[in-house]
Design an enzyme around this catalytic site. Structure first.
Site, mmCIF file in Angstrom:
data_model
loop_
_atom_site.group_PDB
_atom_site.id
_atom_site.type_symbol
_atom_site.label_atom_id
_atom_site.label_comp_id
_atom_site.label_asym_id
_atom_site.label_seq_id
_atom_site.Cartn_x
_atom_site.Cartn_y
_atom_site.Cartn_z
ATOM 1 N N ASN A 15 0.853 -1.189 0.000
ATOM 2 C CA ASN A 15 0.000 0.000 0.000
ATOM 3 C C ASN A 15 0.894 1.247 0.000
ATOM 4 O O ASN A 15 1.700 1.434 0.923
ATOM 5 C CB ASN A 15 -0.900 -0.041 1.239
ATOM 6 N N ASP A 30 -0.124 4.501 -0.177
ATOM 7 C CA ASP A 30 -0.848 5.743 0.158
ATOM 8 C C ASP A 30 0.061 6.801 0.794
ATOM 9 O O ASP A 30 -0.050 7.988 0.507
ATOM 10 C CB ASP A 30 -1.966 5.454 1.175
ATOM 11 N N HIS A 31 0.935 6.343 1.695
ATOM 12 C CA HIS A 31 1.687 7.339 2.472
ATOM 13 C C HIS A 31 2.856 7.968 1.720
ATOM 14 O O HIS A 31 3.434 8.948 2.183
ATOM 15 C CB HIS A 31 2.088 6.759 3.833
ATOM 16 N N HIS A 87 -5.647 3.641 -1.792
ATOM 17 C CA HIS A 87 -6.972 3.948 -1.248
ATOM 18 C C HIS A 87 -7.350 5.350 -1.716
ATOM 19 O O HIS A 87 -6.728 6.334 -1.322
ATOM 20 C CB HIS A 87 -6.898 3.878 0.296
ATOM 21 N N ARG A 129 -9.539 8.061 -1.125
ATOM 22 C CA ARG A 129 -10.503 8.510 -0.112
ATOM 23 C C ARG A 129 -11.394 9.611 -0.669
ATOM 24 O O ARG A 129 -10.991 10.351 -1.560
ATOM 25 C CB ARG A 129 -9.757 9.040 1.118
ATOM 26 N N ARG A 166 -7.137 12.778 0.599
ATOM 27 C CA ARG A 166 -6.034 13.253 1.446
ATOM 28 C C ARG A 166 -4.677 12.679 1.040
ATOM 29 O O ARG A 166 -3.660 13.267 1.310
ATOM 30 C CB ARG A 166 -6.314 12.948 2.916
ATOM 31 N N HIS A 167 -4.659 11.524 0.422
ATOM 32 C CA HIS A 167 -3.361 11.021 -0.084
ATOM 33 C C HIS A 167 -3.444 10.731 -1.592
ATOM 34 O O HIS A 167 -3.044 11.567 -2.383
ATOM 35 C CB HIS A 167 -2.773 9.874 0.750
ATOM 36 N N GLU A 207 -8.697 0.449 -3.033
ATOM 37 C CA GLU A 207 -9.575 0.461 -1.856
ATOM 38 C C GLU A 207 -10.536 1.628 -1.995
ATOM 39 O O GLU A 207 -10.121 2.766 -2.241
ATOM 40 C CB GLU A 207 -8.759 0.652 -0.581
ATOM 41 N N THR A 236 -8.081 3.743 8.540
ATOM 42 C CA THR A 236 -9.293 2.918 8.534
ATOM 43 C C THR A 236 -9.391 2.166 9.863
ATOM 44 O O THR A 236 -8.679 1.195 10.091
ATOM 45 C CB THR A 236 -9.239 1.931 7.333
ATOM 46 N N GLU A 245 -10.883 -9.441 3.581
ATOM 47 C CA GLU A 245 -9.624 -9.013 4.180
ATOM 48 C C GLU A 245 -9.893 -8.770 5.653
ATOM 49 O O GLU A 245 -10.761 -7.966 6.012
ATOM 50 C CB GLU A 245 -9.086 -7.744 3.503
ATOM 51 N N HIS A 255 -3.510 -4.269 8.004
ATOM 52 C CA HIS A 255 -3.587 -3.109 8.878
ATOM 53 C C HIS A 255 -2.617 -3.215 10.053
ATOM 54 O O HIS A 255 -2.744 -4.077 10.906
ATOM 55 C CB HIS A 255 -4.981 -2.818 9.416
ATOM 56 N N GLY A 263 1.233 -1.259 4.360
ATOM 57 C CA GLY A 263 1.549 0.058 3.846
ATOM 58 C C GLY A 263 2.421 0.898 4.759
ATOM 59 O O GLY A 263 3.598 1.135 4.486
#
Ligand code: PXP
Length: 243
Positions: free
Chosen positions: A9, A11-12, A45, A47, A51-52, A72, A103, A153, A196, A218
């Site tokens: 992941n 995203d960051h 993801h 959103r 935001r990312h 996602e 999440t 998941e 997660h 992630g």
């Protein structure tokens, strides 16, 4: 037995880019490096508040990536339309609250039942593999099965929280839940994934659950990359300024 796969992941990477409103670091480049380093899939993801990951990241990554893209999304009409437009290989439906940092838990299947029942077949008609991000609970797995998804998941956040704080009793009880849920889902012919908060160590522990075939990780991967990459960058700068 099916091989275990790693979904990264990214995203960051976008979180760091957006913190400055810059064009770097580029999530597409990160995705391509993950791909050439053996990642089995890339997760992003999108959103509601962007935001990312942003819509153009989805477009670029989908166009250039050779390994499967796992998108996602929240169970909303807007996201369903975006998924159908870009056709990622996989979709994982996740809950979303505007103010949450991440999440925080699995989907509330009962509350979203009506929409999910129309969303899932629409995605599958486009040959998209559909997964539901849920808490490790037998009841939720039964509901997910009744919705004819391809995979579940299991949210490992509570387990990883206990693991990091070394709360032995809690670790054992969350582990048991994950194990029982995985075994039940597998018996129903659902593919079982986990994600997660996973780190090297918590992943090693979760690996003992044989029915889990995919790990989506992630935050820890991005964090470790920063720690292990910083020496390289500092040395390169020293070379530049000492010329
Ligand atoms: N799987 C799902 C469904 C997620 O929503 C997330 C977080 O966005 C992850 C896996 C990865 O979690 P983490 O970033 O804590 O590794």
């Amino acid at each position: 037995m099916k091989k275990k796969t790693l979904g990264v992941n990214i995203d960051h990477v976008a979180t760091i880019r957006n913190a400055r409103g810059e064009i770097y670091p580029d999530p597409l480049i990160a995705a391509q490096i993950c791909e050439s380093s053996g990642a089995d899939s890339i997760t992003i993801h999108l959103r509601e508040d962007r935001r990312h990951i942003r819509d153009y990241d989805l477009k670029n990554i989908k166009k250039k990536l050779k390994i499967p893209l796992n998108l996602e999304i929240a169970p909303t009409k807007e996201m369903l339309n975006i998924a159908i437009k870009y056709k990622p290989n996989y979709v994982c439906i996740v809950p979303e609250k505007r103010k949450e940092i991440t999440t925080e838990g699995g989907l509330n299947l009962k509350n979203n039942m009506k929409f999910l029942k129309s969303m899932i077949p629409k995605l599958q008609r486009h040959k998209i593999r559909v997964s539901l991000f849920i808490e490790p609970s037998l009841q939720d797995i039964k509901l997910a099965y009744s919705m004819k998804v391809n995979c579940v998941e299991l949210h490992t956040g509570a387990f990883c929280g206990a693991f990091n704080k070394r709360r032995k009793k809690l670790i054992n009880s969350y582990f048991k839940k994950l194990k029982e849920s995985s075994s039940y889902a597998k018996k129903l012919n659902l593919e079982v994934h986990a994600g997660h908060g996973l780190t090297y160590k918590s992943t090693q522990k979760i690996l003992k659950i044989k029915d889990i075939s995919e790990f989506n990780i992630g935050h820890f991967i991005v964090s470790e990359s920063l720690i292990h990459g910083i020496a390289f960058v500092v040395k390169r700068f020293k070379k530049i300024i000492s010329k």
